[in-house]
Design a protein around this motif. Structure first.
Motif, PDB file in Angstrom:
ATOM      1  N   GLY A   1      68.359 -43.315 171.175  1.00 42.60           N
ATOM      2  CA  GLY A   1      68.423 -43.419 172.624  1.00 42.60           C
ATOM      3  C   GLY A   1      69.508 -42.583 173.252  1.00 42.60           C
ATOM      4  O   GLY A   1      70.126 -41.721 172.618  1.00 42.60           O
ATOM      5  N   SER A   2      69.748 -42.858 174.524  1.00 45.44           N
ATOM      6  CA  SER A   2      70.676 -42.067 175.328  1.00 45.44           C
ATOM      7  C   SER A   2      72.129 -42.331 174.959  1.00 45.44           C
ATOM      8  O   SER A   2      72.466 -43.358 174.372  1.00 45.44           O
ATOM      9  N   GLY A   3      72.979 -41.378 175.346  1.00 43.06           N
ATOM     10  CA  GLY A   3      74.404 -41.490 175.089  1.00 43.06           C
ATOM     11  C   GLY A   3      75.103 -42.406 176.071  1.00 43.06           C
ATOM     12  O   GLY A   3      74.467 -43.120 176.859  1.00 43.06           O
ATOM     13  N   VAL A   4      76.429 -42.373 176.061  1.00 40.17           N
ATOM     14  CA  VAL A   4      77.242 -43.307 176.835  1.00 40.17           C
ATOM     15  C   VAL A   4      76.965 -43.175 178.333  1.00 40.17           C
ATOM     16  O   VAL A   4      76.632 -44.157 179.007  1.00 40.17           O
ATOM     17  N   MET A   5      77.110 -41.970 178.869  1.00 46.47           N
ATOM     18  CA  MET A   5      76.989 -41.801 180.315  1.00 46.47           C
ATOM     19  C   MET A   5      75.562 -42.052 180.796  1.00 46.47           C
ATOM     20  O   MET A   5      75.347 -42.788 181.762  1.00 46.47           O
ATOM     21  N   ALA A   6      74.579 -41.450 180.125  1.00 43.51           N
ATOM     22  CA  ALA A   6      73.192 -41.622 180.560  1.00 43.51           C
ATOM     23  C   ALA A   6      72.763 -43.080 180.458  1.00 43.51           C
ATOM     24  O   ALA A   6      72.030 -43.581 181.328  1.00 43.51           O
TER      25      ALA A   6
ATOM     26  N   ASP B   1      54.847 -45.419 163.077  1.00 38.75           N
ATOM     27  CA  ASP B   1      55.239 -44.012 163.190  1.00 38.75           C
ATOM     28  C   ASP B   1      56.124 -43.783 164.411  1.00 38.75           C
ATOM     29  O   ASP B   1      57.023 -42.937 164.387  1.00 38.75           O
ATOM     30  N   LEU B   2      55.862 -44.522 165.488  1.00 40.28           N
ATOM     31  CA  LEU B   2      56.713 -44.419 166.682  1.00 40.28           C
ATOM     32  C   LEU B   2      58.144 -44.831 166.348  1.00 40.28           C
ATOM     33  O   LEU B   2      59.104 -44.151 166.731  1.00 40.28           O
ATOM     34  N   CYS B   3      58.294 -45.930 165.620  1.00 39.29           N
ATOM     35  CA  CYS B   3      59.631 -46.398 165.242  1.00 39.29           C
ATOM     36  C   CYS B   3      60.352 -45.355 164.390  1.00 39.29           C
ATOM     37  O   CYS B   3      61.549 -45.098 164.594  1.00 39.29           O
ATOM     38  N   VAL B   4      59.632 -44.735 163.465  1.00 37.06           N
ATOM     39  CA  VAL B   4      60.241 -43.711 162.612  1.00 37.06           C
ATOM     40  C   VAL B   4      60.616 -42.489 163.446  1.00 37.06           C
ATOM     41  O   VAL B   4      61.686 -41.897 163.253  1.00 37.06           O
ATOM     42  N   GLN B   5      59.745 -42.114 164.385  1.00 36.21           N
ATOM     43  CA  GLN B   5      60.035 -40.955 165.229  1.00 36.21           C
ATOM     44  C   GLN B   5      61.282 -41.186 166.071  1.00 36.21           C
ATOM     45  O   GLN B   5      62.139 -40.298 166.211  1.00 36.21           O
ATOM     46  N   ILE B   6      61.404 -42.378 166.638  1.00 38.78           N
ATOM     47  CA  ILE B   6      62.598 -42.702 167.436  1.00 38.78           C
ATOM     48  C   ILE B   6      63.831 -42.704 166.535  1.00 38.78           C
ATOM     49  O   ILE B   6      64.887 -42.174 166.898  1.00 38.78           O
ATOM     50  N   LEU B   7      63.700 -43.307 165.354  1.00 40.96           N
ATOM     51  CA  LEU B   7      64.832 -43.341 164.424  1.00 40.96           C
ATOM     52  C   LEU B   7      65.267 -41.932 164.037  1.00 40.96           C
ATOM     53  O   LEU B   7      66.465 -41.662 163.880  1.00 40.96           O
ATOM     54  N   SER B   8      64.300 -41.030 163.906  1.00 42.91           N
ATOM     55  CA  SER B   8      64.612 -39.641 163.543  1.00 42.91           C
ATOM     56  C   SER B   8      65.485 -38.953 164.576  1.00 42.91           C
ATOM     57  O   SER B   8      66.206 -38.003 164.257  1.00 42.91           O
ATOM     58  N   SER B   9      65.430 -39.432 165.818  1.00 47.93           N
ATOM     59  CA  SER B   9      66.196 -38.794 166.897  1.00 47.93           C
ATOM     60  C   SER B   9      67.622 -39.316 167.007  1.00 47.93           C
ATOM     61  O   SER B   9      68.384 -38.853 167.864  1.00 47.93           O
ATOM     62  N   ALA B  10      68.000 -40.278 166.165  1.00 49.84           N
ATOM     63  CA  ALA B  10      69.350 -40.852 166.237  1.00 49.84           C
ATOM     64  C   ALA B  10      70.410 -39.768 166.089  1.00 49.84           C
ATOM     65  O   ALA B  10      70.300 -38.876 165.250  1.00 49.84           O
ATOM     66  N   SER B  11      71.439 -39.851 166.926  1.00 46.77           N
ATOM     67  CA  SER B  11      72.475 -38.819 166.909  1.00 46.77           C
ATOM     68  C   SER B  11      73.769 -39.348 167.503  1.00 46.77           C
ATOM     69  O   SER B  11      73.829 -40.470 168.004  1.00 46.77           O
ATOM     70  N   LEU B  12      74.797 -38.518 167.456  1.00 51.78           N
ATOM     71  CA  LEU B  12      76.070 -38.778 168.118  1.00 51.78           C
ATOM     72  C   LEU B  12      76.278 -37.695 169.169  1.00 51.78           C
ATOM     73  O   LEU B  12      76.038 -36.518 168.912  1.00 51.78           O
ATOM     74  N   GLU B  13      76.733 -38.079 170.351  1.00 53.61           N
ATOM     75  CA  GLU B  13      77.023 -37.086 171.385  1.00 53.61           C
ATOM     76  C   GLU B  13      78.368 -36.415 171.144  1.00 53.61           C
ATOM     77  O   GLU B  13      78.563 -35.252 171.460  1.00 53.61           O
ATOM     78  N   LEU B  14      79.307 -37.191 170.607  1.00 48.64           N
ATOM     79  CA  LEU B  14      80.677 -36.681 170.427  1.00 48.64           C
ATOM     80  C   LEU B  14      80.929 -36.382 168.961  1.00 48.64           C
ATOM     81  O   LEU B  14      81.912 -36.818 168.370  1.00 48.64           O
ATOM     82  N   SER B  15      80.029 -35.598 168.370  1.00 46.99           N
ATOM     83  CA  SER B  15      80.094 -35.369 166.917  1.00 46.99           C
ATOM     84  C   SER B  15      81.076 -34.286 166.517  1.00 46.99           C
ATOM     85  O   SER B  15      81.356 -34.079 165.343  1.00 46.99           O
ATOM     86  N   THR B  16      81.598 -33.556 167.505  1.00 47.22           N
ATOM     87  CA  THR B  16      82.570 -32.504 167.198  1.00 47.22           C
ATOM     88  C   THR B  16      83.867 -32.763 167.945  1.00 47.22           C
ATOM     89  O   THR B  16      83.868 -33.357 169.023  1.00 47.22           O
ATOM     90  N   THR B  17      84.958 -32.317 167.379  1.00 48.33           N
ATOM     91  CA  THR B  17      86.279 -32.470 168.005  1.00 48.33           C
ATOM     92  C   THR B  17      86.648 -31.172 168.705  1.00 48.33           C
ATOM     93  O   THR B  17      86.677 -30.115 168.065  1.00 48.33           O
ATOM     94  N   PRO B  18      86.937 -31.214 170.008  1.00 48.88           N
ATOM     95  CA  PRO B  18      87.299 -29.978 170.698  1.00 48.88           C
ATOM     96  C   PRO B  18      88.563 -29.351 170.135  1.00 48.88           C
ATOM     97  O   PRO B  18      89.493 -30.054 169.712  1.00 48.88           O
TER      98      PRO B  18
END
Length: 325
Positions: free
Chosen positions: A93-98, A306-323
């Motif tokens: 799903g969406s990140g913190v702000m969204a 398959d929908l559940c797997v597709q959604i799970l595949s999109s899991a991510s972190l928005e802040l995955s890199t350190t500036p």
């Protein structure tokens, strides 16, 4: 690659459901469905209820990613997303702000209007300081019937349809139990539609439109989750050009808020001229037996599992890199 080996790429998966919001009961049903679906695909999925277990326990589970099946506050509003960012656990799903913006119907409408997207006229009212005169003025401005909504609730909780001035105070006080600000919104008479959207940005894609026909036009909590009388038409019986136009608005509304992964956008289609109006976006929609995203996905040839797997595949972190400093 066979399904079992493919499932292994997800590692240990947590399905977060339940929680502390007014939508806990619905979330428990959603989470149970998602958990069963993922396990049926050979994924090492485990249930986790944040209302019963702490963030420390969540960290100790060492999940490789989580599927958020929480609805409402403390799960859909950006607070949990922020905690998962801190823990470094990719999530659906969406990140913190969204997530925070999508949870706030007033802020969502402000952004949509800034993007030239259609949404019913509205007035903001203070839950603790609105006078009877201000309520009367709101009714005169918007006309009757109108809707009063607690902007941070979902699943038709904290919503009242008001037919005249006499009902304003009672409906307002009911909504004020849930929120600090109340949304008074023009009532659009017409057909109720919803559009799921998957992926994000330029890849965002609208699924088939669902039309909801509830008994007496009352799509309340009972008719949404438990009634067999509510009718769902998917794909909705709409002119092809009109359907594509509504789906385009849904994708634009999704992207305007910075949403990603998946969401469901609710509309009213005005009866007099077939003009669509955005009502709200759900950034962690229901996944129960009566839920609309799985229904729409099925019409597109995507099974619940398959929908559940597709959604799970999109899991991510928005802040995955350190500036770099």
């Amino acid at each position: 690659m066979n399904e079992k080996n493919d499932a292994g790429k997800f590692g240990k998966v947590g399905v977060l459901f339940g929680g502390r919001s007014a939508e806990r009961e619905v979330s428990l049903m959603s989470g149970a469905g998602v958990l069963k679906a993922l396990q049926s695909k050979g994924i090492d999925a485990h249930g986790f209820d944040p209302a019963e277990r702490s963030l420390a326990e969540l960290a100790a589970e060492k999940f490789d990613r989580v599927f958020i099946a929480l609805h409402g506050r403390f799960g859909e509003d950006g607070s949990l997303q922020g905690a998962l960012e801190q823990l470094g656990i990719p999530y659906t799903g969406s990140g913190v702000m969204a997530s925070a913006i999508a949870m706030d119907k007033i802020m969502s409408k402000r952004i949509w209007l800034s993007h030239g997207l259609p949404t019913p006229r509205f007035i903001e009212l203070d839950a603790h300081a609105t006078t009877d005169e201000e309520l009367r003025n709101a009714g005169d401005t918007l006309g009757f019937p109108l809707m009063l909504k607690a902007p941070h609730e979902g699943s038709t909780i904290g919503i009242s349809k008001i037919n005249d001035h006499a009902g304003m105070r009672t409906g307002f006080d009911d909504c004020a139990r849930y929120d600090e600000m109340i949304l008074a919104e023009e009532f659009v008479t017409g057909r109720e539609l919803t559009v799921p959207v998957l992926s994000c940005g330029r890849s965002a894609q609208a699924l088939p439109i669902v039309e909801i026909r509830a008994p007496q036009g009352n799509y309340d909590y009972h008719n949404k989750y438990f009634s067999d009388e509510t009718q769902y038409l998917c794909p909705a019986p709409l002119d092809e050009a009109l359907a594509k136009g509504i789906q385009s608005i849904a994708v634009r509304a999704f992207n305007a808020l910075g949403a990603k992964g998946w969401a469901r956008i609710d509309f009213m289609l005005r009866a007099t001229d077939n003009e669509p109006f955005l009502l709200e976006i759900n950034s962690s929609p229901g996944m129960t037996g009566h839920s609309l995203v799985p229904m729409s996905a099925k019409a597109a040839g995507i099974s619940y599992e398959d929908l559940c797997v597709q959604i799970l595949s999109s899991a991510s972190l928005e802040l995955s890199t350190t500036p770099k400093i």
